[in-house]
Design an enzyme around this catalytic site. Sequence first.
Site, mmCIF file in Angstrom:
data_model
loop_
_atom_site.group_PDB
_atom_site.id
_atom_site.type_symbol
_atom_site.label_atom_id
_atom_site.label_comp_id
_atom_site.label_asym_id
_atom_site.label_seq_id
_atom_site.Cartn_x
_atom_site.Cartn_y
_atom_site.Cartn_z
ATOM 1 N N CYS B 86 0.840 -1.204 0.000
ATOM 2 C CA CYS B 86 0.000 0.000 0.000
ATOM 3 C C CYS B 86 0.873 1.251 0.000
ATOM 4 C CB CYS B 86 -0.973 -0.046 1.186
ATOM 5 S SG CYS B 86 -2.361 1.085 0.994
ATOM 6 N N HIS B 203 -3.599 -5.578 1.060
ATOM 7 C CA HIS B 203 -2.964 -5.762 2.371
ATOM 8 C C HIS B 203 -2.928 -7.231 2.786
ATOM 9 C CE1 HIS B 203 -2.619 -1.578 3.808
ATOM 10 N NE2 HIS B 203 -3.682 -1.347 3.055
ATOM 11 N N GLU B 205 -1.317 -8.540 5.115
ATOM 12 C CA GLU B 205 -1.237 -8.672 6.584
ATOM 13 C C GLU B 205 -2.623 -8.614 7.228
ATOM 14 O OE1 GLU B 205 -0.724 -5.966 4.963
ATOM 15 O OE2 GLU B 205 -1.246 -4.179 6.120
#
Lengths: 774, 235, 79, 79
Positions: B86, B203, B205
């Site tokens: 990002c 993302h 994560e």
Amino acid sequence: MPSDPAITPELVAEHNLTPEEYEGILELLGREPNYTELGIFSVMWSEHCSYKNTRALLKGFPTQSPRVLVAAGEENAGILDIGDDLAISFKIESHNHPSAVEPFQGAATGVGGIIRDIFTMGARPVCAINSLRFGELSNPDVRRLFRGVVSGIAHYGNCFGIPTVGGEVYFDKSYEGNPLVNAFALGVLRHDQIARGAAKGVGNPVFYVGPATGRDGLAGAAFASQDLTEESAEHQRGAVQVGDPFMEKLCMEACLELLATGAVAGIQDMGAAGLTCSTCETAARGGTGIEIDLAKVPQRSPDMTPYEILLSESQERMLIIIEQGREEEVKRIFDKWDLPWAEIGNVTGTGQMVVKNHGQMVVDLPASKLADDAPIYHREATEPKYLAAVRAFTLEGIDDLDDPTAALGKLLKWPTIASKNWVYRQYDHMVRANTMVNPGSDAAVIRIKADSIPGAGNSKDGNGDFPEKILALAVDCNATHVYLDPFEGAKAAVAECARNLACSGATPIGSTDNLNFGNPHNPELFWQLKESVRGLAEGCAAFDAPVTGGNVSLYNQNPEGAIDPTPTMAMVGLIEDAAHVTTQWFKDEGDAIILLGEPLDAEDALHGLGGSAFLQVLHDQKTGTPSRCNLETERTLGTTLLGLIQSGLVKGAHDCAEGGLAVALAECCFSELEGRNTPRFIGAEIDLSKLKSERLDALLFGETLGRIVITTSELDSVKAVERAKLMGVPARRIGTVGEVKGAALKIKSTTGEWSWEVARLHDLWWNSIDNAMA
Amino acid sequence: MKFAVLQFPGSNCDQDCVHVLRSVFGYPTRLLWHKEYSVGDADAVIIPGGFSYGDYLRTGSIARFSPVMGAVKEFADNGGLVLGICNGFQILCEAGLLPGALIRNRSLQFRCEHVYLQVASHNSPFTGQIPEDKNLRIPIAHGEGNYFCDDETLQSLEDNDQVLFQYVDAEGDLTDHANPNGSRANIAGICNEKRNVGGMMPHPERASEAILGGDDGRLIFQSLITALKNQPTLA
Amino acid sequence: MKAKVIITPKRAVLDPQGKTVQTALEHMGCSGVSDVRIGKYIEIEMDGDRETVEAKLSEYADKFLANPNIEDYRLVFED
Amino acid sequence: MKAKVIITPKRAVLDPQGKTVQTALEHMGCSGVSDVRIGKYIEIEMDGDRETVEAKLSEYADKFLANPNIEDYRLVFED
Ligand SMILES: Nc1ncnc2c1ncn2[C@@H]1O[C@H](COP(=O)(O)OP(=O)(O)O)[C@@H](O)[C@H]1O
Ligand SMILES: [Mg+2]
């Protein structure tokens, strides 16, 4: 420097102080205040800071429970124990008038303000929600405000890095020109990390941290405490406050780091009335005095007067009192984060708030009197006249429906009921990697992991055996119901929150409220306020959800009149086990659909149609006494549902709210988007022919309270129904979850059978606001 | 194997990356402050998401000048593995470690939602362990994720197999409808020519634990970990 | 002295903001608009004479204020 | 014809973007910068003579292109 104007009755009036209040000031001081002091009284004694019109009422709220570590009113926000030495701090706050004037920045700084309240307590903010009200979307100016407010909230929250995990939005003509923007934030901390907003320790230095002070939002607190008129919007003194979420993020990290050193004796954010409020409140809480010199306060323009500096509402500033001898720590940490700081004064033992400018005395006021001795008013309350007509309303002129096909579509498309994805897709609702249930279900659910605790995330080792916690959050208020019956409507707002928490698997532990009302000098509006507070208080007591703090916003009106009374309620609950987290949508074909709660209230002559979305949308009538709220029933309903969830019987749960049973069932057929543009549908076959009802419209769209739709596997359905009944909750199987392929919602009643294509209903519901905003 | 996660003023997914690498995968991971001049003993560097410097001026434009980015450049020049997520992707583009730029979403709105990704190249340390036919379901959350590059650059990205991820729909089709931000060729992630620096807007994560509604993102970290294990320099 | 840096999106680069504003103008009834491009306008107050300022600003515009992949810039000096 | 709308943050209003860029410039070694303000630069291609365009644009700048709460604007016409 231009000399201060003389204090005249006109000047006093301009400061929103009554002649009597001015008399009080003279008496309190034993002398005339100077111009700057008058400004200080004006903000400190505004409704926004002093709660002078509502303080007496707020005493009725339940504020204690074994979980309460810091109770309402003690500090900037309350604190609740959540076990294992962990605690949470949360609060809701309005930014209505600033958002009416400048929607983007007004809403953004509203979010900034509430986040500051939370980290001021020593907690790390981990999630936000919001409650919004606007006029009708057909009005282009409403669309402008709506667009601005939502992007302002998104801008601030996303950049700061707090997930906005839920909220509510209603559209009603009464909010035209006076939107409501209520922002909520929640933070996490360990018990030993609680920080206090008190100026402790005579001689301790007082620090100012954050960006320089400008002429922003001068006297905003006073502005918030006036009727919103064309003029007040035009003439709002001072510049519009501009939020800087980046600065606030740094400020928070630095403050949490500083708090961890133990060098902080007291800390307070500069919110409404900035430097004024923070200095006199910290001194009042500490039982001390405080002395600062304005010459040391960082300033954006060179020619600011003491009046302007003291009343400025520049954002992202904090006041910190440091243990003597530990000044270096402030310097080290704030320099690390490249943040401005300045030592501006020290704590004294005089009890006075003393402000100097280049050594010259400009303000000398008794701190605790200023902070705590604002006048208290017991305003006159009379029942509003419109209620007679509301109570007289009957269904006589309302023909029952033969065919509900079109009505369901219309209701799902109504912006207040329609999906709010246009809103929440603009919010980062997943940052911090904690969000377990995203916006779109009854309540938001987040987990608390080690990096949610101030300081813990920076430790070198892993998270170890950290006891993860799971929280659910909901915010609700059907203001139409409150308007039609303030006491019952307010109780219902609490009950709806609790129901939404129960549907997600949570037990309520605390609440916070935002009272949005009209001018308290109007006895009818004050009556709405008084009755609503009584309702909230009873509701919170019934659910053991003490009020840990809140906010009052009065004078919400446009030239047509006051807004609908809107006592927004936000509630937080705990979920014991990740396995208990429940969402609202149907899960698998063949599952049993069960209705918990009485389908209709036999004593309600309007069968739940009073104040309903159905009457508003299909009959253009906003009237009728709304459904009664029986707190005892609601409480049993909640604990029963929780029991069922905890014993693993429940696959999905959704309460009936606006639009009644049919809307709730349709919503259960739409699951959360699996991915971009990828809805997942599932059908249902519902048989209501065994339910006694005089009217089809009431059966499908009536808003009788206390009802929840749950699903269980076929195998568990009998057990679930029996257990519920055993607990005293009416329960009956009303249908079966259908197919995914070509999903259809089919409903049968004694008078007929209808079928809707789920994809079509979803389109109406999902895209309604999008289309209105295009 | 050790990881470093950069921390700029305004980073806000730094802890999330640390959490996944440390607690989900169990590798030593530390935050690396932007004022550091070295990446230390890290075997791989993650540049996390967020709003470094408030995203002011252009996303990533200020962060790329921080001391730590000098160290990251040197690390990457020596073949070190760097993944930008990002805002990290934006920073890598600004720093010239990856080609192209990320501009405002064509909707002009911030978008937070799950998207589907097709793995355009498995030949990278970021995608090596993703099964051949698997499309990933991972969230995005950005206002400026609209990947832009000129025709020539796009051609060379394709010629060199540098496109890692592309937005597709649930059926796996590369449609305009599936494109959440207007990116050229639906690009969601790329790598450099040497294939040791990667950037992606989604993302991973946030999608590495089932409790958060999906764990496809793990495959990306798993790829990185496997690639590191196979690196000759690492015992 | 005061200098201005005007930054505009390159022709080849899609300008979503410009496009949106153009459409919005049409919707509002502002006809005849055939193109809208939105860039940045930076005002900088800086010590030094015109030459030094110009040299410095060119340097920082090249490497920082504008992104040559997507933007053009020009410096403007007045009074 | 081509018109430009230059939008700048009001003097009294905080410009966090400008401030951040100013600090960044300092950190990069660009000294002597005492103020940075960042606004927008809109280029509009529009039918009509200067007078009509000016009238139209003033109207739309007031109500849409600029935010009067926090921004000032001016119109510029060239060739
Ligand atoms: N302003 C908002 N911000 C974020 N999420 C929102 C907002 N408004 C509504 N939502 C989400 O949309 C869903 C439906 O909201 P609502 O219709 O108010 O539900 P309910 O009737 O169950 O309270 C909820 O998950 C809620 O969190
Ligand atoms: Mg609900």
